[in-house]
Design an enzyme around this catalytic site. Structure first.
Site, PDB file in Angstrom:
ATOM      1  N   HIS A 173      12.433 -14.172  -1.839  1.00  0.00           N
ATOM      2  CA  HIS A 173      12.358 -15.603  -1.530  1.00  0.00           C
ATOM      3  C   HIS A 173      10.891 -16.058  -1.359  1.00  0.00           C
ATOM      4  CE1 HIS A 173      13.267 -19.380   0.499  1.00  0.00           C
ATOM      5  NE2 HIS A 173      14.545 -19.146   0.482  1.00  0.00           N
ATOM      6  N   GLU A 276      12.258 -17.806  -6.725  1.00  0.00           N
ATOM      7  CA  GLU A 276      12.875 -16.616  -6.155  1.00  0.00           C
ATOM      8  C   GLU A 276      13.729 -15.836  -7.168  1.00  0.00           C
ATOM      9  OE1 GLU A 276      15.271 -18.092  -2.899  1.00  0.00           O
ATOM     10  OE2 GLU A 276      13.994 -19.865  -2.776  1.00  0.00           O
TER      11      GLU A 276
END
Ligand code: TA6
Length: 309
Positions: A173, A276
């Site tokens: 992330h 991500e």
């Protein structure tokens, strides 16, 4: 963690000027990697990269000034690791969003001082009772390998050490530092299908070049192995080359979303974008006993417009 723990880590895995363990002002354990002019800061909680500088380039990652550095709290920014599920748990609302990794303490298992990179390996073993949906005996192991050179290389290896098949989803992330999110472009997204989480999961296609001038939360499907963020303000092209992922998530909370998160600087949304590599929940992998799932990314940064005439 105590200073004595850091002393032990430095003795076993450290090397002055290459790998140095310390406690931050909140008493949280972290390790700094250096390779030539590049630097990397990693917290042992979550194996969480909080800062990276590649050579003389501007900071690669964005981290909120209002971030939490308390035990059990996910740090806002850098590269949180969503594992062993991405997003809300598929069946257990009482389980934490984005899984356990980012709020769990990792153990150091190795460090490398090569001529072409500085590296470290961290490991988390989760007993399956914490993952009660599997009712299995044994556990699931996550090994995080980080290598710093003029690139940031990060790989997750998930090993199922239990007797049950485990569904795994995840995301690297990454919060990237950008000059102005409204001015960046990501040409590699053109033509991709995506799930729009801000429109009730509607499936759409990226027809026009993506311009981020409002909140965005999209799961791009079947992305290319390499995606670039073109940033005219910082005059750089950040390349994210990934492997093992089936989706690519792009997220920015927008002004209202930033204000709604106490650990997100109100104006921070202008200078960040999350890109991500992921295996999102709908596409989770059923990891059979004894199997290993590998997902990783290598991030590099070059000038967008060369200074040379
Ligand atoms: O990756 C995008 C996302 O799933 C968004 O929906 C938003 O929830 C973001 O992650 C941040 O999640 P967090 O739990 O870190 O606040």
């Amino acid at each position: 963690m105590q200073q004595s723990d850091m002393d032990r880590c430095n003795a076993q895995y450290g090397r002055p000027g290459r790998v140095e363990f310390s406690l931050d002002v909140h008493g949280q354990a972290r390790v700094e990697l250096r390779f030539k002019d590049s630097t990397l800061m990693v917290y042992l909680q979550g194996a969480h990269v909080t800062a990276c500088q590649l050579g003389a380039d501007a900071a690669l990652l964005w981290t909120s000034q209002s971030a939490n550095y308390q035990p059990g709290k996910a740090i806002r920014g850098g590269i949180p690791l969503c594992w062993p599920w991405f997003g809300a748990h598929p069946s257990r609302p009482d389980h934490p969003q984005h899984g356990y990794a980012r709020t769990s303490g990792f153990d150091v298992i190795n460090s490398d001082f090569e001529d072409d990179f500085t590296g470290i390996q961290l490991r988390l073993v989760l007993a399956t009772p914490e993952l009660s949906e599997w009712h299995a005996d044994g556990d699931i192991e996550l090994t995080v390998t980080l290598r710093l050179s003029d690139a940031l290389w990060l790989q997750l290896d998930t090993h199922n050490r239990s007797t049950a098949t485990m569904p795994v989803s995840l995301a690297l992330h990454s919060y990237f530092n950008v000059g102005d999110v409204a001015q960046i472009s990501m040409p590699g997204l053109a033509g991709l299908g995506y799930i729009d989480k801000l429109r009730a999961g509607e499936r759409r296609q990226q027809m026009a070049p993506l311009v981020i001038n409002e909140a965005i939360d999209r799961i791009y499907l079947d992305p290319p192995q390499s995606i670039e963020i073109h940033d005219p303000v910082l005059n750089r092209r950040v390349q994210v080359r990934s492997w093992g992922n089936t989706e690519l998530v792009v997220w920015n909370p927008g002004a209202e979303g930033a204000r709604a998160m106490i650990d997100f600087d109100d104006a921070g949304y202008v200078e960040m974008v999350c890109v991500e590599p992921a295996i999102a929940s709908d596409n989770r992998v059923l990891l059979v006993p004894g199997a290993t799932l590998t997902v990783g990314q290598e991030i590099t940064s070059t000038q967008l417009v060369s200074d040379v005439g």
